[in-house]
Design a protein around this motif. Structure first.
Motif, PDB file in Angstrom:
ATOM      1  N   SER A  88      -1.567  -8.474  -9.026  1.00 45.66           N
ATOM      2  CA  SER A  88      -0.421  -9.368  -9.181  1.00 45.66           C
ATOM      3  C   SER A  88       0.866  -8.586  -8.926  1.00 45.66           C
ATOM      4  CB  SER A  88      -0.411  -9.947 -10.595  1.00 45.66           C
ATOM      5  OG  SER A  88       0.824 -10.545 -10.894  1.00 45.66           O
ATOM      6  N   ASP A  89       1.953  -9.311  -8.665  1.00 48.99           N
ATOM      7  CA  ASP A  89       3.261  -8.679  -8.474  1.00 48.99           C
ATOM      8  C   ASP A  89       4.031  -8.555  -9.788  1.00 48.99           C
ATOM      9  OD1 ASP A  89       2.904  -8.421  -5.736  1.00 48.99           O
ATOM     10  OD2 ASP A  89       3.748 -10.398  -5.308  1.00 48.99           O
ATOM     11  N   LYS A  90       3.474  -9.083 -10.869  1.00 52.23           N
ATOM     12  CA  LYS A  90       4.176  -9.082 -12.152  1.00 52.23           C
ATOM     13  C   LYS A  90       4.174  -7.690 -12.773  1.00 52.23           C
ATOM     14  CE  LYS A  90       4.137 -11.218 -16.738  1.00 52.23           C
ATOM     15  NZ  LYS A  90       3.420 -12.140 -17.654  1.00 52.23           N
ATOM     16  N   LEU A  91       5.357  -7.204 -13.146  1.00 53.91           N
ATOM     17  CA  LEU A  91       5.489  -5.916 -13.808  1.00 53.91           C
ATOM     18  C   LEU A  91       5.168  -6.070 -15.295  1.00 53.91           C
ATOM     19  CD1 LEU A  91       8.748  -4.458 -12.217  1.00 53.91           C
ATOM     20  CD2 LEU A  91       6.421  -3.614 -11.907  1.00 53.91           C
ATOM     21  N   LEU A  92       4.425  -5.107 -15.828  1.00 57.61           N
ATOM     22  CA  LEU A  92       4.044  -5.129 -17.231  1.00 57.61           C
ATOM     23  C   LEU A  92       4.538  -3.871 -17.930  1.00 57.61           C
ATOM     24  CD1 LEU A  92       0.320  -6.261 -16.795  1.00 57.61           C
ATOM     25  CD2 LEU A  92       2.269  -7.719 -17.333  1.00 57.61           C
ATOM     26  N   SER A  93       4.797  -3.983 -19.220  1.00 56.45           N
ATOM     27  CA  SER A  93       5.146  -2.813 -20.018  1.00 56.45           C
ATOM     28  C   SER A  93       3.860  -2.056 -20.346  1.00 56.45           C
ATOM     29  CB  SER A  93       5.853  -3.250 -21.299  1.00 56.45           C
ATOM     30  OG  SER A  93       4.979  -4.029 -22.098  1.00 56.45           O
ATOM     31  N   LYS A 191     -13.644 -10.212 -17.988  1.00 59.48           N
ATOM     32  CA  LYS A 191     -12.314 -10.232 -17.388  1.00 59.48           C
ATOM     33  C   LYS A 191     -12.179  -9.077 -16.397  1.00 59.48           C
ATOM     34  CE  LYS A 191      -7.413  -9.870 -18.593  1.00 59.48           C
ATOM     35  NZ  LYS A 191      -6.457  -9.582 -19.681  1.00 59.48           N
ATOM     36  N   PRO A 192     -12.204  -9.351 -15.084  1.00 59.64           N
ATOM     37  CA  PRO A 192     -12.121  -8.259 -14.103  1.00 59.64           C
ATOM     38  C   PRO A 192     -10.717  -7.679 -13.988  1.00 59.64           C
ATOM     39  CG  PRO A 192     -12.242 -10.373 -12.984  1.00 59.64           C
ATOM     40  CD  PRO A 192     -12.422 -10.658 -14.445  1.00 59.64           C
ATOM     41  N   LEU A 193     -10.663  -6.390 -13.724  1.00 64.56           N
ATOM     42  CA  LEU A 193      -9.393  -5.742 -13.424  1.00 64.56           C
ATOM     43  C   LEU A 193      -9.153  -5.825 -11.926  1.00 64.56           C
ATOM     44  CD1 LEU A 193      -9.590  -2.472 -15.588  1.00 64.56           C
ATOM     45  CD2 LEU A 193      -8.185  -4.502 -16.020  1.00 64.56           C
ATOM     46  N   PRO A 194      -7.932  -6.117 -11.488  1.00 61.67           N
ATOM     47  CA  PRO A 194      -7.637  -6.138 -10.052  1.00 61.67           C
ATOM     48  C   PRO A 194      -7.696  -4.723  -9.480  1.00 61.67           C
ATOM     49  CG  PRO A 194      -5.628  -6.434 -11.325  1.00 61.67           C
ATOM     50  CD  PRO A 194      -6.756  -6.475 -12.309  1.00 61.67           C
ATOM     51  N   ASN A 258      -1.725   0.948 -12.592  1.00 59.29           N
ATOM     52  CA  ASN A 258      -0.313   1.009 -12.231  1.00 59.29           C
ATOM     53  C   ASN A 258       0.504   0.060 -13.107  1.00 59.29           C
ATOM     54  OD1 ASN A 258      -0.799  -1.562 -11.231  1.00 59.29           O
ATOM     55  ND2 ASN A 258      -0.456  -1.032  -9.083  1.00 59.29           N
ATOM     56  N   LYS A 259       1.782  -0.112 -12.802  1.00 58.23           N
ATOM     57  CA  LYS A 259       2.670  -0.926 -13.624  1.00 58.23           C
ATOM     58  C   LYS A 259       2.355  -2.416 -13.574  1.00 58.23           C
ATOM     59  CE  LYS A 259       6.687   2.150 -13.659  1.00 58.23           C
ATOM     60  NZ  LYS A 259       8.132   2.288 -13.344  1.00 58.23           N
ATOM     61  N   HIS A 260       1.474  -2.810 -12.674  1.00 60.99           N
ATOM     62  CA  HIS A 260       1.047  -4.207 -12.584  1.00 60.99           C
ATOM     63  C   HIS A 260      -0.298  -4.421 -13.284  1.00 60.99           C
ATOM     64  CE1 HIS A 260       4.264  -4.892  -9.654  1.00 60.99           C
ATOM     65  NE2 HIS A 260       3.857  -3.796  -9.039  1.00 60.99           N
ATOM     66  N   GLY A 261      -0.859  -3.343 -13.858  1.00 62.39           N
ATOM     67  CA  GLY A 261      -2.159  -3.445 -14.510  1.00 62.39           C
ATOM     68  C   GLY A 261      -3.322  -3.419 -13.546  1.00 62.39           C
ATOM     69  N   ALA A 262      -3.087  -3.013 -12.306  1.00 62.33           N
ATOM     70  CA  ALA A 262      -4.144  -2.942 -11.288  1.00 62.33           C
ATOM     71  C   ALA A 262      -4.741  -1.539 -11.248  1.00 62.33           C
ATOM     72  CB  ALA A 262      -3.590  -3.315  -9.916  1.00 62.33           C
ATOM     73  N   VAL A 263      -6.008  -1.459 -10.900  1.00 60.79           N
ATOM     74  CA  VAL A 263      -6.685  -0.172 -10.767  1.00 60.79           C
ATOM     75  C   VAL A 263      -6.237   0.500  -9.470  1.00 60.79           C
ATOM     76  CG1 VAL A 263      -8.917   0.990 -10.537  1.00 60.79           C
ATOM     77  CG2 VAL A 263      -8.683  -0.967 -12.085  1.00 60.79           C
ATOM     78  N   VAL A 264      -5.652   1.679  -9.596  1.00 60.03           N
ATOM     79  CA  VAL A 264      -5.224   2.449  -8.424  1.00 60.03           C
ATOM     80  C   VAL A 264      -6.012   3.748  -8.294  1.00 60.03           C
ATOM     81  CG1 VAL A 264      -2.891   1.491  -8.346  1.00 60.03           C
ATOM     82  CG2 VAL A 264      -3.361   3.493  -9.787  1.00 60.03           C
ATOM     83  N   GLY A 265      -6.942   3.973  -9.226  1.00 60.70           N
ATOM     84  CA  GLY A 265      -7.768   5.169  -9.190  1.00 60.70           C
ATOM     85  C   GLY A 265      -8.788   5.133 -10.310  1.00 60.70           C
ATOM     86  N   MET A 266      -9.653   6.149 -10.346  1.00 58.72           N
ATOM     87  CA  MET A 266     -10.689   6.224 -11.377  1.00 58.72           C
ATOM     88  C   MET A 266     -10.917   7.692 -11.739  1.00 58.72           C
ATOM     89  SD  MET A 266     -14.523   4.563 -11.372  1.00 58.72           S
ATOM     90  CE  MET A 266     -15.027   5.333  -9.818  1.00 58.72           C
TER      91      MET A 266
END
Length: 340
Positions: A88-93, A191-194, A258-266
């Motif tokens: 998603s494009d939504k920024l999260l804290s 609940k899958p992670l993007p 990342n700041k959107h809660g998406a998986v960018v690595g493992m």
């Protein structure tokens, strides 16, 4: 009784209001309400003991993917026919990222039969690592090395933060060189992670949720430090993402977010830089905290004294760790283990 002209009355009221303004501004603001959220105090020992007890029951009942079936699938070299969720494009804290990711992060662990012939029907605790949800119907992602050097009867299961335990029932694919493995547990409605399809910029914020050193569901934060590549012992090219977020044994497979809660690595391995001759010592299998310590590296050729790092070196001092680099599988590399 004399009447005050309307214009004069208006100016009088304005003057009165302006006179009161500094008094109003000087008043203390109302105190913020107390934080309403009660923190979750993780009982590490109970969580793991309950997991192992339930997993042993599933193994005894034949609910888990059999050891020989798992080994056969590891050799198949297939890719998982799964379409990961898009970011998603939504920024999260940071706290929102943790709360969002928590239901999607699992402890993945194993049990195996005792090698003692008198107790061969008894199931023993195996290893554990971290996994995260890639699809709602029970698809989890972790590191390939979690399934290396298996015990003869070793089988796997997974547990979420609520204590729900599920058997691993299938191995869907992955990539040994990339250190990615995709499995299926007997669960629905997860609940899958993007999963991000681009590389995060150097210096970007990241968060890691995993299980370092028998401490479950630890959330750490840091930044991307670099991307690197090397050839492994088989001459195959590995690609890594460096970061400063802390993790240790038990964190293999932890999602880097990342700041959107998406998986960018493992999370995959650590690289210990020691102040004594020998420099960097890679440690991959050691990330599985319930395993015995990794074997000592082979002896290294003694370097010329002038080449020995001088940082905090003292005459007669023993080996001292100067730095531990954290290395993860980049998101786009993970994505290649999924069939298009």
């Amino acid at each position: 009784m004399a009447r005050i002209p309307l214009k004069s009355f208006i100016w009088l009221m304005i003057s009165f209001i302006l006179a009161l303004a500094p008094v109003a501004m000087a008043q203390e603001p109302e105190a913020a309400p107390p934080h309403a959220t009660k923190p979750w105090f993780v009982d590490d020992e109970k969580l793991f003991d309950d997991f192992m007890t339930k997993l042993k029951g599933l193994a005894k009942d034949g609910k888990c993917l059999a050891n020989d079936g798992l080994i056969a699938k590891l050799k198949s070299g297939t890719k998982a026919k799964i379409a990961p969720s898009k970011p998603s494009d939504k920024l999260l804290s940071p706290d929102e990222i943790y709360k969002t990711a928590l239901p999607s992060v699992f402890i993945i662990g194993s049990v195996h039969k005792s090698k003692d012939k008198e107790k061969e029907e008894e199931w023993r605790d195996g290893l554990y690592a971290t996994a995260w949800v890639a699809a709602a119907d029970g698809v989890l992602v972790t590191n390939w090395h979690v399934f290396e050097e298996l015990e003869e009867s070793e089988v796997f299961g997974a547990v979420d933060y609520k204590g729900n335990v599920y058997p691993v029932i299938d191995f869907l694919g992955g990539d040994k060189v990339a250190d990615v493995a995709i499995v299926k547990i007997d669960a629905k409605g997860l609940k899958p992670l993007p999963l991000a399809d681009t590389y995060l910029e150097i210096g970007s914020w990241v968060g890691v949720l995993g299980h370092p050193g028998d401490n479950y569901f630890v959330f750490t934060q840091g930044f991307v430090t670099r991307y690197s590549t090397n050839k492994n012992d088989d001459g195959k090219r590995e690609r890594w993402m460096g970061l400063t977020a802390e993790y240790a044994g038990g964190s293999s497979g932890s999602p880097v977010l990342n700041k959107h809660g998406a998986v960018v690595g493992m999370a995959a391995l650590t690289l210990t830089i020691d102040g004594s001759p020998g420099a960097a010592i890679p440690n991959r299998r050691g990330l599985l905290a319930s395993e015995p310590p990794a074997k000592a590296p082979p002896p290294r050729e003694k370097p010329d004294p002038k080449d020995i790092p001088k940082l905090e070196q003292k005459p007669g001092a023993g080996s001292s760790v100067q730095m531990i680099l954290k290395m993860a599988v980049p998101g786009p590399v993970i994505l290649k283990s999924f069939a298009k």
